[in-house]
Design an enzyme around this catalytic site. Structure first.
Site, short mmCIF file in Angstrom:
data_model
loop_
_atom_site.label_atom_id
_atom_site.label_comp_id
_atom_site.label_asym_id
_atom_site.label_seq_id
_atom_site.Cartn_x
_atom_site.Cartn_y
_atom_site.Cartn_z
N HIS A 180 -13.65 26.38 0.20
CA HIS A 180 -14.91 26.38 0.94
C HIS A 180 -15.05 27.64 1.78
CE1 HIS A 180 -18.48 24.70 2.73
NE2 HIS A 180 -17.98 24.82 3.93
N THR A 204 -27.39 19.28 1.08
CA THR A 204 -27.67 20.71 1.17
C THR A 204 -28.52 21.17 -0.01
OG1 THR A 204 -25.65 21.19 2.42
CG2 THR A 204 -26.60 23.00 1.17
N GLY A 240 0.78 -1.23 0.00
CA GLY A 240 0.00 0.00 0.00
C GLY A 240 0.81 1.27 0.00
N LYS A 246 -30.06 27.05 6.99
CA LYS A 246 -30.09 25.61 7.25
C LYS A 246 -29.43 25.27 8.59
CE LYS A 246 -25.69 23.91 5.49
NZ LYS A 246 -24.97 23.06 4.53
N THR A 257 -22.61 15.11 -0.89
CA THR A 257 -23.67 14.10 -0.86
C THR A 257 -24.97 14.61 -1.45
OG1 THR A 257 -24.48 14.74 1.32
CG2 THR A 257 -22.68 13.12 1.24
#
Length: 315
Positions: free
Chosen positions: A132, A228, A40, A194, A225
């Protein structure tokens, strides 16, 4: 005056983006080998000389984040040991960006940990795309150039822009981003308030702004995902918006339940850039806006010691 040679290497996270960048620059992609041993461990080896070169490493730290971060660090180490004059990391998507503070008091600040690691490998400079949070710039020891894909996404949105549109921030954190889109598209702004329930689910408290009978253009820095986006869209529909919803984001990760969630929305348009390798989404129609030309322009300007002024995020 002798000009330092320009070399661009790609990690394995998004070689197609690197290929677009070097094509724009008129140079070949740098030759290197990145592979894993049976146990690995990663092995990185340059297959060409970079002594005295101005080197740029293109590697979004997208999932699997840990592997792609380590690849970037090992590539930088190989370049420095091989005598590169200057090494710049071009990070179209910065993983761990959402872990920029402690929410519960007993957790790691992941963004700071990764930023500190970046500061150990001798980078002369970093180039990031639509972080972000703009405050992340202060986490890094090397100077960071924060460029934005908003102009290229806005240009794509302008075609077919709804006359009754409203730009929507899906949470308060995206409010300034929404204002930038709204100014360029000449549309009003609304903000969804939210509350995050978990890493995949959110709940909407209220909407600030008029959305009734308006066609929403939901904008964000990333879609992970899809929680939101779905929560915002559901709240907008409940508030009486025009159901022809458009979504635009710089980074399309589409992990976990994202595809199923977005398929259920029946969006009018869904736009992301190719900052990360975008997976096939099946029933979800996706418009991918290329950012290779933008990043190639940033690299060319840095290589020539020219200003990046109009490419940078201004908040």
């Amino acid at each position: 005056m002798h000009k330092t040679a320009l070399t661009v290497f790609s990690g394995t996270a998004n070689p197609a983006l690197a290929a677009t960048i070097v094509e724009r620059l008129g140079i070949p992609v740098g030759a290197c080998d990145v592979h894993s041993f049976p146990d690995g461990e990663l092995h990185v080896e340059l297959q060409q000389s970079v002594r005295g070169h101005d080197v740029y490493l293109v590697q979004p730290t997208a999932p699997p984040v840990e592997r792609h971060v380590l690849e970037l660090l090992l590539l930088a180490d190989a370049c420095r040991r091989a005598g590169a004059a200057r090494v710049t990391a071009v990070i179209p998507y910065f993983g761990y960006a959402r872990q920029d503070r402690r929410a519960s008091g007993r957790e790691a600040v992941g963004a700071r940990v990764i930023a500190d690691l970046m500061g150990t490998r001798g980078f002369a400079r970093l180039v990031a795309l639509d972080l972000h949070s703009a405050a992340l710039e202060g986490f890094f020891a090397p100077p960071l150039e924060h460029v934005s894909a908003v102009p290229v996404l806005t240009e794509a949105l302008r075609a077919g822009r709804p006359a009754n549109g409203v730009v929507v921030a899906p949470d308060a954190g995206a409010a300034k981003l929404a204002e930038r889109y709204a100014k360029a598209l000449l549309l009003p702004v609304a903000i969804v308030q939210k509350v995050r329930i978990s890493g995949t689910d959110v709940s909407v408290r209220s909407i600030t702004g008029d959305v009734r009978d308006r066609a929403p253009v939901i904008v964000d820095d990333m879609i992970s995902t899809g929680g939101t986006i779905v929560a915002a869209a559901s709240a907008l529909i409940a508030a009486g918006c025009d159901p022809a919803i458009t979504v635009a984001a710089t980074h399309g990760l589409f992990v976990g339940p994202a595809v199923g969630r977005l398929a259920g929305l029946r969006l009018r348009r869904l736009l992301v850039t190719d900052s990360v390798a975008v997976p096939a989404l099946g029933a979800v129609s996706l418009e991918v806006v290329p950012i290779g030309p933008l990043l190639a322009d940033a690299i060319a300007r840095l290589h020539d010691d020219r200003s990046l002024g109009e490419l940078l995020v201004h908040v």
